[in-house]
Structure formats: structure tokens, C-alpha cells
Design a protein around this motif. Structure first.
Motif, PDB file in Angstrom:
ATOM      1  N   ILE A  23      45.656  49.923  31.576  1.00 34.73           N
ATOM      2  CA  ILE A  23      44.215  50.126  31.651  1.00 34.73           C
ATOM      3  C   ILE A  23      43.756  49.429  32.922  1.00 34.73           C
ATOM      4  CG2 ILE A  23      41.995  49.912  30.492  1.00 34.73           C
ATOM      5  CD1 ILE A  23      44.081  51.495  28.900  1.00 34.73           C
ATOM      6  N   VAL A  24      43.304  50.199  33.883  1.00 32.11           N
ATOM      7  CA  VAL A  24      42.930  49.656  35.188  1.00 32.11           C
ATOM      8  C   VAL A  24      41.543  50.159  35.559  1.00 32.11           C
ATOM      9  CG1 VAL A  24      45.326  49.458  35.948  1.00 32.11           C
ATOM     10  CG2 VAL A  24      44.061  51.571  36.390  1.00 32.11           C
ATOM     11  N   GLU A  25      40.987  49.590  36.612  1.00 36.12           N
ATOM     12  CA  GLU A  25      39.675  50.035  37.059  1.00 36.12           C
ATOM     13  C   GLU A  25      39.798  50.809  38.360  1.00 36.12           C
ATOM     14  OE1 GLU A  25      35.735  47.949  36.427  1.00 36.12           O
ATOM     15  OE2 GLU A  25      36.105  47.440  38.546  1.00 36.12           O
ATOM     16  N   LEU A  26      39.193  51.981  38.376  1.00 29.83           N
ATOM     17  CA  LEU A  26      39.109  52.803  39.579  1.00 29.83           C
ATOM     18  C   LEU A  26      37.805  52.467  40.281  1.00 29.83           C
ATOM     19  CD1 LEU A  26      39.956  55.214  41.410  1.00 29.83           C
ATOM     20  CD2 LEU A  26      38.766  56.701  39.774  1.00 29.83           C
ATOM     21  N   GLU A  61      32.224  37.844  45.794  1.00 27.76           N
ATOM     22  CA  GLU A  61      33.111  38.947  45.445  1.00 27.76           C
ATOM     23  C   GLU A  61      34.554  38.518  45.657  1.00 27.76           C
ATOM     24  OE1 GLU A  61      33.627  42.664  43.772  1.00 27.76           O
ATOM     25  OE2 GLU A  61      31.822  41.465  44.041  1.00 27.76           O
ATOM     26  N   PRO A  62      35.360  38.471  44.598  1.00 27.36           N
ATOM     27  CA  PRO A  62      36.739  37.994  44.746  1.00 27.36           C
ATOM     28  C   PRO A  62      37.620  39.060  45.392  1.00 27.36           C
ATOM     29  CG  PRO A  62      36.367  38.738  42.512  1.00 27.36           C
ATOM     30  CD  PRO A  62      35.046  38.878  43.223  1.00 27.36           C
ATOM     31  N   ASP A  63      38.767  38.610  45.858  1.00 24.25           N
ATOM     32  CA  ASP A  63      39.776  39.555  46.323  1.00 24.25           C
ATOM     33  C   ASP A  63      40.442  40.149  45.085  1.00 24.25           C
ATOM     34  OD1 ASP A  63      39.291  39.045  49.019  1.00 24.25           O
ATOM     35  OD2 ASP A  63      40.641  37.320  49.034  1.00 24.25           O
ATOM     36  N   SER A  64      40.186  41.430  44.850  1.00 23.63           N
ATOM     37  CA  SER A  64      40.737  42.080  43.665  1.00 23.63           C
ATOM     38  C   SER A  64      42.251  42.190  43.773  1.00 23.63           C
ATOM     39  CB  SER A  64      40.123  43.465  43.497  1.00 23.63           C
ATOM     40  OG  SER A  64      38.729  43.391  43.326  1.00 23.63           O
ATOM     41  N   ASN A  65      42.886  42.221  42.636  1.00 25.24           N
ATOM     42  CA  ASN A  65      44.319  42.494  42.596  1.00 25.24           C
ATOM     43  C   ASN A  65      44.501  44.000  42.704  1.00 25.24           C
ATOM     44  OD1 ASN A  65      47.052  42.577  42.196  1.00 25.24           O
ATOM     45  ND2 ASN A  65      46.984  42.008  40.031  1.00 25.24           N
ATOM     46  N   VAL A  66      44.626  44.477  43.941  1.00 28.30           N
ATOM     47  CA  VAL A  66      44.719  45.912  44.201  1.00 28.30           C
ATOM     48  C   VAL A  66      46.117  46.394  43.840  1.00 28.30           C
ATOM     49  CG1 VAL A  66      44.518  47.737  45.921  1.00 28.30           C
ATOM     50  CG2 VAL A  66      42.993  45.749  46.028  1.00 28.30           C
ATOM     51  N   LEU A  67      46.165  47.374  42.941  1.00 29.62           N
ATOM     52  CA  LEU A  67      47.432  47.909  42.473  1.00 29.62           C
ATOM     53  C   LEU A  67      47.867  49.129  43.267  1.00 29.62           C
ATOM     54  CD1 LEU A  67      46.626  47.639  38.667  1.00 29.62           C
ATOM     55  CD2 LEU A  67      47.846  45.981  40.076  1.00 29.62           C
ATOM     56  N   ALA A  68      46.903  49.897  43.772  1.00 32.13           N
ATOM     57  CA  ALA A  68      47.219  51.084  44.566  1.00 32.13           C
ATOM     58  C   ALA A  68      45.951  51.575  45.251  1.00 32.13           C
ATOM     59  CB  ALA A  68      47.805  52.193  43.693  1.00 32.13           C
ATOM     60  N   LYS A  69      46.122  52.172  46.408  1.00 32.93           N
ATOM     61  CA  LYS A  69      45.026  52.864  47.076  1.00 32.93           C
ATOM     62  C   LYS A  69      45.005  54.306  46.590  1.00 32.93           C
ATOM     63  CE  LYS A  69      43.807  49.431  49.826  1.00 32.93           C
ATOM     64  NZ  LYS A  69      42.472  48.805  49.790  1.00 32.93           N
ATOM     65  N   VAL A  70      43.808  54.881  46.506  1.00 34.46           N
ATOM     66  CA  VAL A  70      43.649  56.243  45.996  1.00 34.46           C
ATOM     67  C   VAL A  70      43.043  57.101  47.100  1.00 34.46           C
ATOM     68  CG1 VAL A  70      42.664  57.683  44.188  1.00 34.46           C
ATOM     69  CG2 VAL A  70      43.252  55.303  43.694  1.00 34.46           C
ATOM     70  N   SER A  71      43.697  58.206  47.405  1.00 36.72           N
ATOM     71  CA  SER A  71      43.254  59.029  48.537  1.00 36.72           C
ATOM     72  C   SER A  71      42.460  60.255  48.124  1.00 36.72           C
ATOM     73  CB  SER A  71      44.456  59.477  49.363  1.00 36.72           C
ATOM     74  OG  SER A  71      45.369  60.230  48.556  1.00 36.72           O
ATOM     75  N   SER A  72      42.712  60.788  46.915  1.00 38.24           N
ATOM     76  CA  SER A  72      42.023  62.026  46.549  1.00 38.24           C
ATOM     77  C   SER A  72      42.019  62.234  45.047  1.00 38.24           C
ATOM     78  CB  SER A  72      42.681  63.238  47.236  1.00 38.24           C
ATOM     79  OG  SER A  72      44.016  63.399  46.806  1.00 38.24           O
ATOM     80  N   ALA A 129      38.937  54.324  48.005  1.00 35.48           N
ATOM     81  CA  ALA A 129      39.100  54.115  46.566  1.00 35.48           C
ATOM     82  C   ALA A 129      40.382  53.337  46.278  1.00 35.48           C
ATOM     83  CB  ALA A 129      39.122  55.458  45.848  1.00 35.48           C
ATOM     84  N   GLN A 130      40.365  52.620  45.162  1.00 31.04           N
ATOM     85  CA  GLN A 130      41.528  51.832  44.784  1.00 31.04           C
ATOM     86  C   GLN A 130      41.575  51.633  43.279  1.00 31.04           C
ATOM     87  OE1 GLN A 130      40.682  48.352  47.162  1.00 31.04           O
ATOM     88  NE2 GLN A 130      39.427  47.386  45.573  1.00 31.04           N
ATOM     89  N   LEU A 131      42.779  51.403  42.783  1.00 34.58           N
ATOM     90  CA  LEU A 131      42.996  50.970  41.409  1.00 34.58           C
ATOM     91  C   LEU A 131      43.232  49.469  41.428  1.00 34.58           C
ATOM     92  CD1 LEU A 131      45.418  53.750  40.071  1.00 34.58           C
ATOM     93  CD2 LEU A 131      42.969  53.551  39.640  1.00 34.58           C
ATOM     94  N   VAL A 132      42.485  48.743  40.586  1.00 34.67           N
ATOM     95  CA  VAL A 132      42.615  47.297  40.556  1.00 34.67           C
ATOM     96  C   VAL A 132      42.857  46.834  39.125  1.00 34.67           C
ATOM     97  CG1 VAL A 132      41.069  47.060  42.541  1.00 34.67           C
ATOM     98  CG2 VAL A 132      40.142  46.839  40.225  1.00 34.67           C
ATOM     99  N   GLU A 133      43.403  45.639  39.000  1.00 42.09           N
ATOM    100  CA  GLU A 133      43.585  45.038  37.681  1.00 42.09           C
ATOM    101  C   GLU A 133      42.226  44.850  37.021  1.00 42.09           C
ATOM    102  OE1 GLU A 133      45.665  41.049  35.719  1.00 42.09           O
ATOM    103  OE2 GLU A 133      44.993  41.035  37.822  1.00 42.09           O
ATOM    104  N   TRP A 134      42.157  45.158  35.723  1.00 35.49           N
ATOM    105  CA  TRP A 134      40.920  44.971  34.960  1.00 35.49           C
ATOM    106  C   TRP A 134      41.233  44.109  33.749  1.00 35.49           C
ATOM    107  CZ3 TRP A 134      38.792  47.657  30.324  1.00 35.49           C
ATOM    108  CH2 TRP A 134      37.449  47.314  30.102  1.00 35.49           C
TER     109      TRP A 134
END
Length: 542
Positions: free
Chosen positions: A224-227, A192-203, A294-299
Motif C-alpha cells: 500500500i503506497v501513495e501515488l 516537507e520531509p524527504d519522502s521515501n521514494v520507491l519509484a518514479k512514475v512516467s505515465s 509523479a512518484q510512488l512513496v512509502e505511506w
């Protein structure tokens, strides 16, 4: 006064009749019905385009139809030339039979592979030998290790079968879209790679379009990102309870044994940013809580890729056993967004069209046939918002229509199964998928019943599906029905809170479906709303 009373009575009667014509769930405030209308190319808002761009003719690079010689090397030369073109490009195949014995990887956006038609006078891609005889694809190395590490085998003592799973049982295809170096699917934690995390999602709330994020500096409108949502809390993780909405089902161990892998994911488009609040194009399939991390990552993905107007033919080789298929697979779609497959016929495949890690793709006007028993026809695994429309299945298949692991908000629409119909939901946290206006041809057994609602998949990924999977206007045609008693449609033993509306056909039916389904319009076609997808799409775009 009498006349007024009569008019009022007539009015009440007419309102009651009209109310019966539309299922109550459409207007219910308490029974949740997902909005499936975002499935497909450009969220269903655009038709598949007539491709335009620079045309690269495969014949100019040595591809010669109907000469009984292998065209693989020449076709790969044509592909290389197409890849050198800036902007939109069409790789045009000639009329007639082309022989292919190597994988054709499509690895760029704005690319169309086009034949001259899927009928007898069109383009035929003939694959004389399966992929097991080709060089092992690099992108399936992790899958091969997974199969070996966990000794994945097909064991059928009654048939004297004890054989290792094939890497092509649910992956791979002679036409294969991919991004070089990107995983097809997560199998082993250590890779499992270290994702390029763009933002953390709280709610965020299920069915709504806004989420609260930690930081917006790495985000912009149009991305276009992945949640991703995780279960970091083990067997009793809160996300497992929320995912299945309290249904009386027993989640398997994969729900907590791989905490590095997201258990829920959606590919989303950002349409608005306001302080720490993000608006996305499509609704959330599950509410987000802080414990889900939860997080938004590069897709990474391809855009505007089309495969159209051709047919695939494979030899009718003997079938050994389930999961040991040698790899007569036509198309493997990975890492796609806003793309399509259109007007394709597939004969004698192990699997016709497989999908992983794609979103907002339309697959339409597909025929599968031939005497060979397939594993899959067009299957949806690990995909989001994919629309499969007008699929005609004439061959027998283990899983004719199947929503597989991690599938969410996908739609089979206007499809017809002519042999051994089965509507399969294949475990693995799949939820909120739609069988829409499907026609299934069946033969009742000696007990006047039929196994229609499949729940495949391994025990470690059970239950068979999450909440709000929906069957809408299902037309079941029974061969020589006994009209004196209803046919029992059964099969599902652990599906959470399914919605089954409008099952009907050429006889009366009863339904046995566990656990706790919502059933309405049984033995009544939904004439006012034959397609839920179309109804919701028109309502949204109105």
C-alpha cells in the motif's frame, strides 16, 4: 403484417420506456462517470467485521461509569495494557457515562475501541471541557505555526469579531488515530520531509489501472503506497489544466505556490508487477504525464482499527464564531487504511468525525444531534476512497456534508440532513466525489429558492471542486412547498463539470449550478439504480 407492425411498434415503445428508466450517463461513451465502487473498508468487498481478539476491560484498570469522577487516567492505563497485547485486541468500555478530559491516541493496528452501544443504555463518553484546555498536541505544531505565520483570523466586523483561528477548527479529536512522528497534514514547505521514494512514475491514464514506473526493485504485490503528482511549473502548469479538464474556472494560488507538496495523491494497492508496468487496485483520478514528476512513496499507516458502539456528549457551550471552535471534537482519523467507525452518536460537537490522510475507511450508522451549531459533522479532507454511510444529521452545522481539500473518490451514501441542509465541496483540488442517495430537508426562501450546493474554502484553493463530482438520486423534501412553481436549487459558482442526476422530491425543481454541469433525470427519481455506489460495486464484483 398489421400484427407484426403492431408488435414492432410496441417493442420500440417498450425499449424507449426501459431506456428512460436508467440515466443515459450509465451507458454513455462520451460523458465520463467515475467508478466510485472502490470506496470503503477493503474496497467495499468486505463487510465491517465482528471484532475478535483478546479483550481488555477498561473497568479492570479503574474506569468506573456513572460515578461523576474523571476516568481519563484509568482509561489511559487500560489503553497501555491493550497496546502491550500481540495480535488483535479489543479495549472494551463499560456501560454508562465515562468522563474523559484527555486525548486517547490509538497508535497501533488490529485494535478496536468498543462500547456497549450508542443508545441511552450503552456507553457514553462525556467530555466536560474542550481540547483548548489540554496540552497542545505535538502533531499539530506545524498547523499552529501555519496559523500564526499567515495570521489566520476570523474577521467579522459586523459581529465585532477579530480572533485567531483555532487549531481545532478542522483538526483533532478526543479519540485520535495517528502514527507517532508522522505529519497530520502538510502546511509549510520547510517541514516537507524527504519522502521515501520507491519509484518514479512516467505515465498512466485517467480511469485505468496501469502505470509505468522507473524501477520495481522497491515494490512488491500487496504494498500500500501513495501515488503523488506535482505542479513544478508554476501558475501555468500543465497539471492544473488537466486537473480541471479545461473548465472555465480560475484556480487559486495554492495550486502553484507549494511545488514541494503533491497536488494530487492517491493511496493505492499494487496488485501486479510486469516489467516496468504496475497494476493498481483502483483507477487513476487523473492521467499522468512526465511533467507531473509523479512518484510512488512509502505511506505509513495503521490497519484494521475500529471504533464502535458508543456515543459522545459535549456541553452545549456558547458558540463564538466560525473557525475559532474550542475543540469539542469527537473523533480524528489519520493514517488509517482498511478501518472503520460504526454505530456512534455524537451530541453537541464542534466537529463529529474528522478525517485526514486515510484511505478505504467505512464510517457508518452515525447520528449527530444537539442544539449546538457544529462546524462539521463527518467531514472528509485529504482522504481517498472513504465511504460514509447512513449518517443522520439532526443538528445544525455550517458544513453538514463536506468534501474538503484533496478529497478524491469518496462517497456519502444514504445520508439524511434534517436541518439547514447543505452539500458542500470545500475547494483544494478535491475531485471525483459522490453524494449518493442523499435526503435533504429544506425550507425555500421568499424567492422560492434554496442555497443547497455549497462551495466553501479559501480563494487561494478555489475552484470549489474539480471535474466529475457527482450527485446521484438526491431526494429534496421542501417544507410546505408552493406547488404552483418549481423551487430553484442553487449555490455553486465555480464547480467544474459536475454530474447531477436524479434530483427529485415532493415538488418540482430547477437547478442553477456553475460551471457547465451535466444534468439528467431532473424531477425523476432513479428507481432502477437508487444508489450509484451499490450499482457500480455489484457490477464490478459480478
Amino acid at each position: 403484417m398489421i400484427r407484426q407492425t403492431i408488435l414492432i411498434s410496441c417493442s420500440f415503445f417498450m425499449n424507449a420506456v426501459l431506456a428512460q428508466e436508467i440515466p443515459k450517463i450509465i451507458t454513455s461513451k462520451t460523458d465520463y462517470l467515475p467508478d466510485f465502487s472502490f470506496a470503503g473498508y477493503h474496497f467495499g468487498e468486505s463487510q465491517i467485521p465482528e471484532a475478535n481478539g483478546k479483550i481488555i476491560n477498561a473497568v479492570d484498570f479503574g474506569v468506573k461509569a456513572n460515578d461523576n469522577l474523571d476516568d481519563s487516567k484509568a482509561l489511559l492505563k487500560a489503553l497501555k495494557a491493550a497496546n502491550a497485547v500481540d495480535g488483535n485486541v479489543i479495549l472494551q468500555l463499560p456501560q454508562g457515562r465515562i468522563i474523559l478530559s484527555e486525548i486517547v491516541y490509538i497508535e497501533r493496528s488490529n485494535f478496536v475501541l468498543r462500547g456497549t452501544g450508542s443508545d441511552e443504555n450503552g456507553t457514553e463518553i462525556y467530555c466536560p471541557r474542550p481540547m483548548m484546555y489540554l496540552k497542545d498536541p505535538e502533531s499539530l505544531a506545524e498547523l499552529r505555526e501555519y496559523l500564526t505565520t499567515f495570521d489566520k483570523r476570523q474577521r467579522e466586523p459586523e459581529n465585532n469579531v477579530d480572533l485567531p483561528f483555532s487549531q481545532y477548527a478542522w483538526s483533532g479529536g478526543f479519540i485520535w488515530t495517528q502514527i507517532t512522528g508522522e505529519r497530520v497534514k502538510s502546511y509549510l514547505d520547510k517541514y516537507e520531509p524527504d519522502s521515501n521514494v520507491l519509484a518514479k512514475v512516467s505515465s498512466g491514464k485517467m480511469g485505468e489501472f496501469t502505470i509505468n514506473v522507473s524501477d520495481v526493485k522497491n515494490l512488491k504485490v500487496g504494498d500500500i503506497v501513495e501515488l503523488q503528482l506535482f505542479n513544478k511549473d508554476g501558475e501555468n502548469g500543465e497539471i492544473i489544466k488537466d486537473l480541471y479538464q479545461g473548465a472555465k474556472v480560475k484556480p487559486g494560488s495554492h495550486h502553484w505556490q507549494f511545488p514541494k507538496l503533491p497536488i494530487v495523491r492517491q493511496q493505492v494497492e499494487i496488485v501486479k508487477i510486469s516489467n516496468s508496468k504496475i497494476t493498481i487496485k483502483t483507477p487513476l483520478t487523473i492521467s499522468i504525464k512526465p511533467s507531473y514528476q509523479a512518484q510512488l512513496v512509502e505511506w505509513k499507516h495503521l490497519n484494521e482499527v475500529g471504533i464502535e458502539h458508543l456515543r459522545f456528549t459535549f456541553p452545549d457551550i456558547p458558540r463564538v464564531a466560525h473557525h475559532v471552535e474550542p475543540g469539542n471534537n469527537a473523533i480524528f482519523l489519520t493514517r488509517l487504511f482498511n478501518s472503520w467507525v460504526n454505530d456512534v452518536k455524537i451530541t453537541n460537537a464542534d466537529s463529529g468525525i474528522l478525517g485526514e490522510e486515510i484511505s478505504n475507511v467505512t464510517v457508518q450508522n452515525i447520528i449527530t444531534d444537539g442544539p449546538h451549531l457544529s462546524h462539521y459533522t463527518v467531514t472528509l479532507g485529504g482522504v481517498h476512497n472513504v465511504l460514509v454511510k447512513n449518517l443522520k444529521i439532526y443538528n445544525k452545522a455550517v458544513h453538514p456534508l463536506s468534501f474538503n481539500t484533496f478529497s478524491t473518490k469518496n462517497v456519502y451514501q444514504d445520508c439524511e440532513i434534517f436541518a439547514d441542509a447543505l452539500l458542500d465541496q470545500h475547494s483544494g483540488a478535491n475531485h471525483q466525489n459522490l453524494f449518493d442517495n442523499i435526503t435533504a430537508h429544506i425550507t425555500a426562501d421568499k424567492n422560492n429558492s434554496y442555497f443547497l450546493f455549497g462551495g466553501g474554502g479559501a480563494d487561494y484553493w478555489k475552484p470549489s471542486h474539480g471535474p466529475f463530482s457527482t450527485f446521484w438520486n438526491l431526494n429534496v423534501q421542501v417544507e410546505n412547498p408552493d406547488q404552483s412553481k418549481p423551487v430553484l436549487l442553487y449555490g455553486m459558482k465555480d464547480g467544474a463539470f459536475a454530474k447531477i442526476i436524479g434530483v427529485h422530491g415532493n415538488t418540482k425543481f430547477e437547478i442553477k449550478y456553475d460551471v457547465d454541469p451535466y444534468i439528467e433525470f431532473l424531477n425523476t427519481p432513479i428507481e432502477k439504480i437508487p444508489s450509484l455506489y451499490d450499482y457500480q460495486l455489484k457490477k464490478r464484483l459480478r
